[in-house]
Design an enzyme around this catalytic site. Structure first.
Site, PDB file in Angstrom:
ATOM      1  N   ALA D  17       0.976  -1.417   0.092  1.00 33.18           N
ATOM      2  CA  ALA D  17       0.082  -0.111  -0.097  1.00 33.18           C
ATOM      3  C   ALA D  17       0.720   1.098  -0.060  1.00 33.18           C
ATOM      4  CB  ALA D  17      -0.834   0.288   1.426  1.00 33.18           C
ATOM      5  N   SER D  45       8.701  -5.195   3.942  1.00 30.29           N
ATOM      6  CA  SER D  45       7.743  -5.800   4.674  1.00 30.29           C
ATOM      7  C   SER D  45       6.567  -6.848   4.487  1.00 30.29           C
ATOM      8  CB  SER D  45       6.880  -4.288   3.805  1.00 30.29           C
ATOM      9  OG  SER D  45       7.836  -3.262   4.079  1.00 30.29           O
ATOM     10  N   VAL D  48       5.742  -9.199   1.405  1.00 34.64           N
ATOM     11  CA  VAL D  48       6.356 -10.169   1.016  1.00 34.64           C
ATOM     12  C   VAL D  48       6.227 -11.530   1.190  1.00 34.64           C
ATOM     13  CG1 VAL D  48       7.993 -10.883   2.566  1.00 34.64           C
ATOM     14  CG2 VAL D  48       8.907 -10.191   0.169  1.00 34.64           C
ATOM     15  N   PHE D 118      -9.894 -18.836  -6.707  1.00 35.57           N
ATOM     16  CA  PHE D 118      -9.580 -18.440  -4.807  1.00 35.57           C
ATOM     17  C   PHE D 118     -10.893 -18.615  -4.218  1.00 35.57           C
ATOM     18  CE2 PHE D 118      -5.875 -16.756  -2.176  1.00 35.57           C
ATOM     19  CZ  PHE D 118      -5.550 -17.311  -2.514  1.00 35.57           C
ATOM     20  N   GLN D 232      -9.467 -12.122  10.383  1.00 33.23           N
ATOM     21  CA  GLN D 232      -9.498 -13.663   9.325  1.00 33.23           C
ATOM     22  C   GLN D 232      -8.399 -14.827  10.479  1.00 33.23           C
ATOM     23  OE1 GLN D 232      -8.595 -13.505   5.654  1.00 33.23           O
ATOM     24  NE2 GLN D 232     -10.852 -13.720   5.299  1.00 33.23           N
ATOM     25  N   HIS D 234      -6.665 -17.869   8.680  1.00 30.23           N
ATOM     26  CA  HIS D 234      -6.684 -18.715   7.838  1.00 30.23           C
ATOM     27  C   HIS D 234      -6.969 -20.033   7.712  1.00 30.23           C
ATOM     28  CE1 HIS D 234      -4.937 -20.010   4.183  1.00 30.23           C
ATOM     29  NE2 HIS D 234      -4.864 -18.777   3.390  1.00 30.23           N
ATOM     30  N   LEU D 244       2.209 -19.816   6.588  1.00 34.09           N
ATOM     31  CA  LEU D 244       1.219 -20.173   5.796  1.00 34.09           C
ATOM     32  C   LEU D 244       1.418 -20.799   4.787  1.00 34.09           C
ATOM     33  CD1 LEU D 244      -2.135 -18.662   4.609  1.00 34.09           C
ATOM     34  CD2 LEU D 244      -0.480 -17.385   3.086  1.00 34.09           C
ATOM     35  N   GLU D 247      -3.647 -20.329   0.476  1.00 33.45           N
ATOM     36  CA  GLU D 247      -5.106 -21.009   0.135  1.00 33.45           C
ATOM     37  C   GLU D 247      -5.108 -21.817  -1.836  1.00 33.45           C
ATOM     38  OE1 GLU D 247      -8.686 -18.952   1.438  1.00 33.45           O
ATOM     39  OE2 GLU D 247      -9.334 -18.477  -0.683  1.00 33.45           O
ATOM     40  N   ARG D 281     -13.016 -18.336   4.167  1.00 36.67           N
ATOM     41  CA  ARG D 281     -12.081 -18.841   4.786  1.00 36.67           C
ATOM     42  C   ARG D 281     -12.826 -19.499   6.769  1.00 36.67           C
ATOM     43  NH1 ARG D 281      -7.179 -14.838   3.002  1.00 36.67           N
ATOM     44  NH2 ARG D 281      -6.736 -16.398   1.497  1.00 36.67           N
ATOM     45  N   HIS D 351      -4.635 -14.361  10.717  1.00 37.19           N
ATOM     46  CA  HIS D 351      -4.302 -13.724   9.357  1.00 37.19           C
ATOM     47  C   HIS D 351      -4.349 -12.941   8.765  1.00 37.19           C
ATOM     48  CE1 HIS D 351      -2.600 -15.111   4.629  1.00 37.19           C
ATOM     49  NE2 HIS D 351      -3.917 -14.426   4.777  1.00 37.19           N
ATOM     50  N   ARG D 386     -12.866 -11.372   4.773  1.00 36.15           N
ATOM     51  CA  ARG D 386     -12.362 -11.062   3.661  1.00 36.15           C
ATOM     52  C   ARG D 386     -12.509 -11.871   2.721  1.00 36.15           C
ATOM     53  NH1 ARG D 386      -6.351 -11.008   1.434  1.00 36.15           N
ATOM     54  NH2 ARG D 386      -6.043 -12.568   3.799  1.00 36.15           N
ATOM     55  N   LEU D 387     -12.553 -11.754   1.325  1.00 38.87           N
ATOM     56  CA  LEU D 387     -11.898 -13.132   0.244  1.00 38.87           C
ATOM     57  C   LEU D 387     -10.398 -13.103  -0.018  1.00 38.87           C
ATOM     58  CD1 LEU D 387     -14.856 -12.845  -1.750  1.00 38.87           C
ATOM     59  CD2 LEU D 387     -14.656 -14.085   0.266  1.00 38.87           C
ATOM     60  N   LEU D 392      -4.542  -7.566  -1.373  1.00 45.61           N
ATOM     61  CA  LEU D 392      -3.609  -7.235  -1.926  1.00 45.61           C
ATOM     62  C   LEU D 392      -3.231  -6.171  -2.908  1.00 45.61           C
ATOM     63  CD1 LEU D 392      -1.319  -9.792  -2.629  1.00 45.61           C
ATOM     64  CD2 LEU D 392      -0.469  -8.331  -1.451  1.00 45.61           C
TER      65      LEU D 392
HETATM   66  C1  LIG Z   1       1.389 -14.992   4.592  1.00 45.85           C
HETATM   67  C2  LIG Z   1       0.365 -14.222   4.017  1.00 45.85           C
HETATM   68  C3  LIG Z   1       0.073 -14.408   2.929  1.00 45.85           C
HETATM   69  C4  LIG Z   1      -0.812 -13.480   2.678  1.00 45.85           C
HETATM   70  N1  LIG Z   1      -1.416 -13.841   0.877  1.00 45.85           N
HETATM   71  C5  LIG Z   1      -2.341 -13.275   0.464  1.00 45.85           C
HETATM   72  C6  LIG Z   1      -2.562 -13.877  -0.486  1.00 45.85           C
HETATM   73  O1  LIG Z   1      -2.607 -14.393  -1.335  1.00 45.85           O
HETATM   74  N2  LIG Z   1      -3.463 -12.608  -1.328  1.00 45.85           N
HETATM   75  C7  LIG Z   1      -3.947 -11.028  -1.018  1.00 45.85           C
HETATM   76  O2  LIG Z   1      -4.668 -10.922  -1.348  1.00 45.85           O
HETATM   77  N3  LIG Z   1      -3.517 -11.025   0.320  1.00 45.85           N
HETATM   78  C8  LIG Z   1      -2.680 -11.617   1.270  1.00 45.85           C
HETATM   79  N4  LIG Z   1      -2.074 -11.845   2.117  1.00 45.85           N
HETATM   80  C9  LIG Z   1      -2.842 -10.563   3.039  1.00 45.85           C
HETATM   81  C10 LIG Z   1      -1.709  -9.391   2.444  1.00 45.85           C
HETATM   82  O3  LIG Z   1      -0.673  -9.521   1.989  1.00 45.85           O
HETATM   83  C11 LIG Z   1      -1.581  -7.880   3.542  1.00 45.85           C
HETATM   84  O4  LIG Z   1      -3.098  -7.521   3.980  1.00 45.85           O
HETATM   85  C12 LIG Z   1      -1.047  -6.611   2.411  1.00 45.85           C
HETATM   86  O5  LIG Z   1       0.386  -7.829   2.317  1.00 45.85           O
HETATM   87  C13 LIG Z   1      -0.542  -6.065   3.432  1.00 45.85           C
HETATM   88  O6  LIG Z   1      -0.146  -4.578   2.992  1.00 45.85           O
HETATM   89  P1  LIG Z   1       0.307  -2.992   3.961  1.00 45.85           P
HETATM   90  O7  LIG Z   1       1.017  -2.885   2.592  1.00 45.85           O
HETATM   91  O8  LIG Z   1      -1.371  -3.016   3.938  1.00 45.85           O
HETATM   92  O9  LIG Z   1       1.413  -3.411   4.919  1.00 45.85           O
HETATM   93  P2  LIG Z   1       2.542  -4.329   5.414  1.00 45.85           P
HETATM   94  O10 LIG Z   1       3.229  -5.164   3.771  1.00 45.85           O
HETATM   95  O11 LIG Z   1       2.656  -5.187   6.009  1.00 45.85           O
HETATM   96  O12 LIG Z   1       3.578  -3.346   5.486  1.00 45.85           O
HETATM   97  C14 LIG Z   1       3.907  -2.110   6.440  1.00 45.85           C
HETATM   98  C15 LIG Z   1       4.967  -0.990   6.342  1.00 45.85           C
HETATM   99  O13 LIG Z   1       4.953  -0.766   7.006  1.00 45.85           O
HETATM  100  C16 LIG Z   1       5.359  -0.514   8.201  1.00 45.85           C
HETATM  101  N5  LIG Z   1       5.595  -0.273   9.411  1.00 45.85           N
HETATM  102  C17 LIG Z   1       4.919  -0.379  10.314  1.00 45.85           C
HETATM  103  N6  LIG Z   1       4.814   0.367  11.241  1.00 45.85           N
HETATM  104  C18 LIG Z   1       5.651   1.152  11.129  1.00 45.85           C
HETATM  105  C19 LIG Z   1       5.767   2.442  12.361  1.00 45.85           C
HETATM  106  N7  LIG Z   1       5.686   2.297  13.999  1.00 45.85           N
HETATM  107  N8  LIG Z   1       6.820   2.936  11.471  1.00 45.85           N
HETATM  108  C20 LIG Z   1       7.128   3.103  10.187  1.00 45.85           C
HETATM  109  N9  LIG Z   1       7.115   1.827   9.383  1.00 45.85           N
HETATM  110  C21 LIG Z   1       6.312   1.228   9.932  1.00 45.85           C
HETATM  111  C22 LIG Z   1       6.600  -1.666   7.590  1.00 45.85           C
HETATM  112  O14 LIG Z   1       7.675  -1.245   7.981  1.00 45.85           O
HETATM  113  C23 LIG Z   1       5.880  -1.725   6.240  1.00 45.85           C
HETATM  114  O15 LIG Z   1       6.438  -1.540   5.209  1.00 45.85           O
HETATM  115  C24 LIG Z   1      -1.354 -12.567   3.062  1.00 45.85           C
HETATM  116  C25 LIG Z   1      -0.910 -11.973   4.271  1.00 45.85           C
HETATM  117  C26 LIG Z   1      -0.123 -12.991   5.046  1.00 45.85           C
HETATM  118  C27 LIG Z   1       0.942 -12.540   5.927  1.00 45.85           C
END
Ligand SMILES: Cc1cc2nc3c(=O)[nH]c(=O)nc-3n(C[C@H](O)[C@H](O)[C@H](O)COP(=O)(O)OP(=O)(O)OC[C@H]3O[C@@H](n4cnc5c(N)ncnc54)[C@H](O)[C@@H]3O)c2cc1C
Ligand code: SF4
Ligand code: F3S
Ligand code: FES
Lengths: 147, 248, 119, 574
Positions: D17, D45, D48, D118, D232, D234, D244, D247, D281, D351, D386-387, D392
């Site tokens: 995001a 992050s 990954v 999915f 959620q 998983h 994980l 799915e 889920r 999850h 969430r589905l 992502l």
């Molecule tokens: C194992 C796993 C598998 C998944 N598989 C799927 C999938 O197949 N399909 C799907 O759609 N979704 C999936 N999801 C869900 C999805 O990956 C996450 O919801 C999504 O990646 C969240 O992205 P984000 O950018 O919000 O946060 P993140 O990627 O978690 O990034 C958070 C960022 O914020 C920063 N940050 C946090 N706190 C602070 C702070 N206090 N100060 C400064 N920086 C901070 C961190 O350094 C990081 O860079 C999965 C999740 C997991 C855990």
């Protein structure tokens, strides 16, 4: 092996970091342990290659100078030290060749024109076969068995 | 627990506020059979010595934070089983990197090299998103897929003898990444990148020690990528004689 | 010197690769016959006689093969030697080392050409 | 005095995001400068770790309408339908954009992007890159972001406080982990993209950095958190580590089986109908829990507890290696099981958090200058469940939109008195300095964290009931006292990870409090919130979002209507 220490600026950012850092260590097992040994031995193997090629040059040079010079050189190859050198060099180069072949496939692109790169095993096997074939044929030619 | 075992973990400690040079500290801790090296470090941090500093996050071998040298060999500590070692296990920060503190190394030098290879798609012409996706065959994908698997863990930098001695060397992961983009049919920047590759510290600095491929936890095989990049550069350079670059 | 080397890297690397191939495919046989078998008397002495080798080397293909077997491995060896020097911290004298080893390979290659041409 | 840096937009978080938002800002205004602040290098992050894929309509047999309804139904009708409509329209554009930025999606024969099935989706609409979509998406975004020199990264900077003055957010205070010094990072708007907070629970697919920081930061400034009770589980995490197993294993045809070797989702009625393993889920996690309760769980001695099996053997080595190579690697490394030959042990693990900072469709929070996107935000796309593979895409769609709106808005905000913001950061710096090596009582960080995990596992698990949820609320309040009695030992400034853990623990406590508060206030079962004493959905009384506020006196609970649209709530069955 005088300068084992790495340069102390390995992986330093262009601007120094905001806090004091400890100097980098060189790779812990370099040069004697693990795969490094093979790498160094391989590198030195090419120097052996260099020496052998220089001897080959001498041989051709002698050939150019006439029969007497050539005979003298060939006779000198009969010296035990020379035989020892040539035996070591032979073994070393065979090993270098085998390592070179096993490292070769991945240096090639995955596709060559319309063709997929053959499996590593196939490529390496092919190289071994060519190596064995070339050695036998060239030896035979040199030894007068074919030509 | 009946089969409770203990091991001695020898950890490098360095606090720039106090220590002139790094020193080691030993911790004898109970360990469990299925532990990774990282579990031992976390046990120490949680229960023995909270002042120990190390990086980790995903604990599933994909974020690339937790690279350290274990008994002298660069490893992802969250992937490396502790049971592979004897009673004494030595954990050091990655070699070839300045050490910030304890097991934490300086990453910014790596980030600079990483950026130098222009790791983004360079398009011949910018296309609008409304044109949808590019087409790419599976075979074309496979031309670069392997080199896109790098998690930037920097283990390969810790292993490469050239990295120690040529500060400008782009290094295995960065070159493999540049090569990844050069091999991608969607990219048109290989002429730009090859110029960087041929420069000081570029592909030809690599002496094919192959140690980078040996230690890579993700089978990226950077050394293969570098040699392929060399080959491409030879061809590209030879072509440059015939047609002076510009069109393409 | 180093700048020149950088410019020429692609050719040098090409020569190095060729040298590895030629060196692994041709040199072991040469060593085996001329360096080991012949002195040990395991093959007939006429084999490495002046006439036979001269006949081989003066054949057009022979001239090429001998030139390749002399010149290319020289470049391979020179290149690897330079890198070994670098691996042990020789960046500051890379230009010097490179000059010497590549110079050697160049001289050797030229002499090789002279030799095979004037045979 | 603290260091002060100034940018137009400050983005906290370098995950999917955050990076998407950063690129959106500089694309909308090439002269804008963006601070991308992240507590880890962006490629670390937790985005990954996402494995399965990202959803967007791609096939001829699919439609935006179908994606919309699947999402609405998956959310148990708690998703806002205007948001969902916008989401499904933008999703294909965003994923196409990602493809153009170089993401190595898996391909069909004809070279188009391949999609897979999915859970809860009626057709194949999940774009994937073998089983590492999150990794490839994050790296593609991160590398693309390097193209822009006006995205200024502040890596390894830990944001500890939002700087708010006169009801307007004007930046953040961040601890430079390397130096231990505080910085005031000022901007006309701030976007929180800090991800979820799975570390509140003991068994989670989330990594160590997922501590709900952004939610807590906003919450502490009086911004409400929405729908926090919906978390959620998983169905398929590895027992013990929680790692994980995607799915996509079931999307590719894997089975779930119990100790009797029975494919229980097809033989028993768990509400998933013919979808079987491809049900949503929440339902599958409950099914596994019920199997275990009925004595059909697989038992092993030791701490792992009971679990079920995920069987992929019938897929064969070729499919597993070509579509699910990472699953094979993970199972071998972390469960000692090769899925080609043996079933994988799995259990439901925490999850994803559907809830988060309450924001509108533009990503704007209830505080001027503050935006949020990604998992940390609750734009009400996911409702009560969430589905898989929607999140992502959510990071992309709403990350981009938040970025565009943040830069547009930043042009017409009034100037805030900078000195006041800097003074706040200064005070924050002092607070942290005092914390370093602070001796208070006999508590430890790990001790308090473990108790927190236990409380939340007990009170807010897959199945919940009023007594246990209420107990969680009181236990959490009591735990705060223990937090204050934690003694620290690391007095160094440089890379002091103990301080970070301490501040993360505080964030976890705040997030946990909102989850438990939301949960006790919802006396129905909806989506992921399964109350055993109120087993049915109650649209009459609970078809609303929950809001939890932090106030002087404690937490305050409130509600907010759901935006309905063309789809009226009906019983959710498959
Ligand atoms: C194992 C796993 C598998 C998944 N598989 C799927 C999938 O197949 N399909 C799907 O759609 N979704 C999936 N999801 C869900 C999805 O990956 C996450 O919801 C999504 O990646 C969240 O992205 P984000 O950018 O919000 O946060 P993140 O990627 O978690 O990034 C958070 C960022 O914020 C920063 N940050 C946090 N706190 C602070 C702070 N206090 N100060 C400064 N920086 C901070 C961190 O350094 C990081 O860079 C999965 C999740 C997991 C855990
Ligand atoms: S190439 Fe391999 S070892 Fe090097 S950084 Fe990438 S994943 Fe790590
Ligand atoms: S270890 Fe180093 S020398 Fe080349 S092959 Fe790998 S980069
Ligand atoms: S903790 Fe992420 S790779 Fe090890």
């Amino acid at each position: 092996m005088s300068e084992l220490r790495p340069r102390l600026d390995a992986m330093r950012p262009s601007k120094p970091g905001s806090t004091r850092t400890a100097d980098p260590r060189p790779p812990d097992q370099f040069p004697g342990k693990g795969n490094y040994f093979g790498y160094i031995a391989f590198g030195l193997g090419s120097s052996v290659m260099l020496l052998v090629s220089m001897n080959l040059l001498r041989s051709i040079w002698a050939l150019m100078e006439g029969e007497a010079a050539f005979r003298a050189l060939m006779d000198s190859f009969g010296h035990p030290l020379y035989v020892l050198f040539h035996t070591i060099a032979f073994a070393w180069l065979v090993w270098v060749a085998l390592r070179f072949f096993s490292l070769f496939p991945k240096t090639q692109p995955f596709r060559m024109g319309p063709f997929q790169r053959p499996a590593d095993g196939v490529l390496v096997g092919g190289l071994y076969a060519i190596f064995a074939g070339a050695t036998v044929v060239v030896s035979a030619i040199l030894a007068g068995a074919i030509f | 627990m009946a089969n409770q075992q203990t091991k001695t973990i020898v950890v490098t400690r360095f606090d720039p506020d106090v220590d002139e040079v790094p020193k080691t500290q030993e911790y004898e801790i109970p360990v469990e059979a299925d532990w990774k090296v990282l579990d031992a470090l976390n046990y120490i941090k949680d229960h023995v010595d909270p002042t120990l500093s190390h990086r980790w996050s995903c604990r599933m071998a994909v974020c690339g934070s937790c690279g350290m040298n274990v008994n002298g060999v660069p490893k992802l500590t969250c992937k490396q089983a502790l049971s592979d070692y004897g009673d004494r296990v030595e954990v050091q920060p990655l070699a070839n990197f300045p050490v910030v503190r304890d097991l934490v190394v300086e990453v910014d030098g790596f980030m600079e090299k990483f950026k130098k290879v222009k790791p983004w798609i360079i398009e011949a012409k910018e296309a609008a998103v409304t044109e949808g996706t590019n087409r790419q065959s599976h075979a074309e994908l496979m031309d670069f897929k392997q080199f896109s698997m790098c998690i930037n863990c920097m283990l390969c930098y810790s292993a490469c003898p050239v990295v120690s001695n040529e500060p400008d060397f782009l290094g295995p992961a960065a070159i493999a990444l540049g090569h990844r983009y050069n091999q991608d049919t969607r990219d048109h920047g290989s002429a730009e990148r090859n110029e960087i590759f041929r420069d000081d510290g570029g592909v030809f600095s690599c002496s094919y020690a192959n140690e980078c491929a040996e230690v890579c936890p993700k089978s990226v095989d950077p050394s293969g990528g570098i040699q392929q990049a060399k080959l491409n550069n030879v061809l590209d350079w030879a072509q440059g004689f015939v047609v002076r670059r510009g069109e393409n | 010197m180093r700048t020149l080397m950088l410019k020429l890297e692609p050719i040098i690397w090409g020569l190095f690769g060729g040298g590895m191939f030629v060196g692994s495919l041709l040199l072991p046989a040469w060593l085996l016959v001329v360096g080991i078998l012949a002195p040990a008397g395991l093959i007939s002495s006429s084999a490495v006689s002046y006439d036979h080798v001269y006949a081989l080397a003066s054949h057009p293909i022979g001239r090429l093969a001998f030139l390749a077997a002399i010149a290319l491995p020289l470049w391979a060896g020179a290149h690897q030697l330079r890198h070994i020097f670098l691996d042990f911290g020789g960046l500051h004298r890379d230009g010097l080392v490179g000059g010497i080893v590549y110079g050697l390979a160049l001289v050797g290659s030229l002499l090789g050409i002279v030799a095979v041409v004037s045979l | 005095m603290v260091d002060v840096v100034r940018h137009d937009v400050v983005i906290v978080g370098g995950g999917g995001a955050g990076l998407r938002a950063a690129i959106a800002v500089v694309e909308a205004d090439p002269t804008a400068s963006v601070a991308l602040v992240s507590k880890v290098y962006p490629m670390r992050s937790h985005t990954v770790s996402a494995e399965g894929g990202a959803a967007a309509v791609a096939r001829a047999d699919d439609s935006l309408e179908m994606h919309g309804y699947d999402t609405v139904k998956g959310s148990d009708f708690l998703g806002d339908q205007d948001v969902i409509q916008y989401f499904v329209e933008e999703a294909p554009k965003e994923l196409s954009q990602l493809e153009r930025w170089g993401c190595p999606f898996s391909r069909n024969e004809d070279g188009t992007v391949s999609t897979r099935a999915f859970g809860g989706m009626t057709t194949k609409r999940t774009w994937y890159a073998t089983d590492k979509i999150g990794f490839h998406m994050l790296h593609a975004l991160f590398q693309t972001s390097m193209k822009y020199d006006n995205i200024v990264r502040l890596d390894e900077h830990f944001v500890t406080k939002l700087l708010v003055e006169d009801g307007q957010c004007g930046g953040v205070a961040a601890l430079d982990v390397r130096t231990g010094e505080m910085k005031a990072i000022l901007g006309r708007s701030v976007i929180l993209c800090t991800g979820g907070g799975g570390k509140v629970w003991p068994f989670t697919t989330n990594g160590n950095i997922k501590t709900g920081d952004g939610m807590a930061l906003a919450y502490r400034e009086g911004v409400p958190l929405k729908d926090m009770e919906f978390v959620q589980y998983h169905p398929t995490g590895l027992p013990g580590t929680g790692i994980l197993i995607t799915e996509a294993t079931r999307g590719e045809g894997g089975y779930l089986i119990n100790s009797e070797g029975e494919r229980f989702l097809t033989t028993r009625d768990y509400g998933v109908g013919t979808k079987a393993e491809l049900g949503p889920r929440d339902m599958i996690s409950r099914a596994i829990m019920l199997e275990v309760r009925a004595g059909r769980g697989i038992k092993v001695p030791g701490k792992v507890g009971e679990y079920a099996h995920l069987d992929l053997r019938h897929l064969g080595e070729e499919i597993i290696d070509s579509r699910l190579p990472f699953v094979r690697e993970l199972s071998r490394t972390y469960a000692n099981v090769d899925p080609v030959h043996e079933p994988i042990p799995i259990r439901p693990v925490l999850h994803y958090m559907m809830g988060g900072v309450d924001v509108d469709i533009d990503g704007k929070a209830n505080l001027d200058g503050l935006y949020a996107a990604g998992e940390t935000a609750c734009v009400s796309l996911n409702g009560a469940n969430r589905l898989g593979s929607n999140s992502l895409t959510e990071c992309l769609v709403f990350g981009a939109r938040a970025g565009q709106h943040a830069i547009a808005q930043s042009k017409d905000t009034s100037e805030i008195a900078e000195s006041k913001l800097v003074a706040q950061a200064d005070a924050e710096g002092g607070r942290i300095a005092d914390l370093r090596g602070k001796k208070a009582g006999s508590e430890t960080i790990s001790g308090v964290r473990e108790t927190l995990n236990d409380i939340m596992e007990e009170g807010t698990g897959v199945y919940r009931d009023q007594t246990r949820m209420a107990k969680a609320v009181t236990d959490l309040a009591a735990l705060r006292a223990r937090y204050d009695a934690i003694s620290l030992s690391d007095t160094s400034k440089v890379f002091n990870t103990e301080i970070l853990a301490m501040m993360e623990l505080r964030n976890l406590l705040d997030v946990a409090e909102t989850v438990a508060t939301g949960a006790v206030n919802r006396k129905e079962s909806r989506g992921a919130h399964a109350c055993e004493d109120f087993p049915d959905r109650d649209d009459e009384n609970y078809l609303h979002h929950s809001l939890v506020y932090r106030e002087e006196s404690g937490t305050r609970f409130d509600t907010k209507p759901v935006t309905l649209g063309k789809w009226e709530p009906v019983l959710r069955s498959y």
